[in-house]
Design a protein around this motif. Structure first.
Motif, PDB file in Angstrom:
ATOM      1  N   ASP A   1      40.060 -44.579  89.841  1.00  0.00           N
ATOM      2  CA  ASP A   1      40.867 -44.975  90.990  1.00  0.00           C
ATOM      3  C   ASP A   1      40.473 -46.366  91.462  1.00  0.00           C
ATOM      4  O   ASP A   1      39.308 -46.613  91.775  1.00  0.00           O
ATOM      5  CB  ASP A   1      40.663 -43.965  92.120  1.00  0.00           C
TER       6      ASP A   1
ATOM      7  N   THR B   1      44.672 -44.721  88.358  1.00  0.00           N
ATOM      8  CA  THR B   1      45.365 -44.868  89.638  1.00  0.00           C
ATOM      9  C   THR B   1      45.122 -46.267  90.195  1.00  0.00           C
ATOM     10  O   THR B   1      43.987 -46.760  90.181  1.00  0.00           O
ATOM     11  CB  THR B   1      44.830 -43.856  90.670  1.00  0.00           C
TER      12      THR B   1
ATOM     13  N   GLN C   1      46.544 -39.534  99.399  1.00  0.00           N
ATOM     14  CA  GLN C   1      45.094 -39.753  99.370  1.00  0.00           C
ATOM     15  C   GLN C   1      44.648 -40.102 100.787  1.00  0.00           C
ATOM     16  O   GLN C   1      45.068 -41.106 101.353  1.00  0.00           O
ATOM     17  CB  GLN C   1      44.748 -40.890  98.396  1.00  0.00           C
TER      18      GLN C   1
ATOM     19  N   TRP D   1      39.504 -39.530  99.657  1.00  0.00           N
ATOM     20  CA  TRP D   1      38.647 -40.700  99.521  1.00  0.00           C
ATOM     21  C   TRP D   1      37.480 -40.547 100.502  1.00  0.00           C
ATOM     22  O   TRP D   1      37.578 -39.820 101.476  1.00  0.00           O
ATOM     23  CB  TRP D   1      39.407 -42.008  99.711  1.00  0.00           C
TER      24      TRP D   1
END
Length: 294
Positions: free
Chosen positions: A46, A78, A165, A191
């Protein structure tokens, strides 16, 4: 324990439950982290344009693929649309093409709007829908959208987000947003799943960790996984990366889940509340210009 290490998104795409986050790392650090993570079994990586390390991630992806004899489709990559690129369809598309070049790939597995930038995210989402239709992103979603943002987006969207997220850890639960996403088949991703390490020495967490012969970090990640979240802890160390992946061989019981839940303070771990990115009277342009929205 036989447990799947992936989730299935609302469009049928499978996504790893544990990945690597690379916020606050230089391109060189990110490159090494990504290559090391892939060697340690990570398949979800990510990043974001705002992090300034997409080129490093791209180099790390290439190194990791070559050294581990993997193909691009073996990874789940991502990235996120920068706030300063939002609000203009053509700008989003052009900026994202540049992001693909830095990542050395012709598609990402998940593309997210990094923040619900006031009065801009619906037009940005229209661009993401076409990016998705064109195959440049296998899934699309958002970051840091609350119930009001999501409700507004769904009222205008042709394609519902696959992922939201958000910051989620034992200190911050955002229950209304979590319930809304779960009720609308939007996968939640955490996150800062370790909350900047603020509870790793907490006696409740440590006692549970000792019971299972696990670290406090593993217990916190396990707590999030059991609630259906995807987690993306950041680590620059190989041993810690391995530890963060070793969370599928134990399960917290209901009392332990509740004991950790009771640590909730609904406090963001870093700086969140002082930013008025979702509708500030001073004008979002000033915030974007100062790069204050990560």
């Amino acid at each position: 324990m036989d447990e799947s290490k992936t989730v299935t998104l609302n469009n049928g795409l499978t996504m790893p439950k544990v990945g690597l986050g690379v916020w606050k790392t230089t391109p060189a650090e990110a490159s090494q982290m990504v290559a090391t993570a892939i060697a340690n079994g990570y398949r979800l990586i990510d990043t974001a344009k705002q992090y300034g390390n997409e080129a490093g991630v791209g180099a790390g992806l290439q190194k990791g693929l070559a050294e581990n004899h993997l193909k691009r489709q073996d990874l789940f990559v991502t990235t996120k649309i920068f706030n300063g690129d939002q609000g203009d369809y053509d700008k989003v598309r052009s900026a994202f093409n540049d992001q693909l070049e830095r990542l050395q790939t012709d598609y990402v597995d998940l593309l997210l709007l990094h923040w619900p930038v006031f009065n801009r995210y619906n037009e940005s989402w229209r661009a993401l829908e076409d990016i998705y239709k064109d195959g440049q992103a296998k899934a699309i979603g958002v970051c840091n959208f609350n119930v009001a943002h999501l409700t507004n987006l769904l009222d205008h969207a042709a394609i519902n987000p696959q992922v939201n997220q958000i910051e989620f850890n034992p200190r911050i639960h955002q229950p209304e947003t979590v319930a809304f996403c779960q009720g609308n088949h939007i996968q939640l991703e955490a996150w800062s799943p370790l909350g900047n390490g603020q509870l790793l020495t907490n006696p409740v967490v440590k006692q549970i960790a000792d019971k299972y012969g696990k670290s406090s970090a593993q217990v916190e990640l396990r707590w999030e996984l059991q609630q259906g979240f995807v987690v993306i802890p950041k680590s620059t160390h190989s041993n810690r990366m391995k530890e963060n992946m070793a969370v599928f061989d134990f399960k917290l019981d209901a009392d332990e889940m509740e004991a950790i839940a009771e640590l909730d303070e609904e406090k963001h771990s870093i700086w969140y509340d002082k930013f008025k990115w979702s509708g500030n009277p001073e004008g979002v342009e000033d915030y974007i210009a100062r790069n204050e929205i990560i």
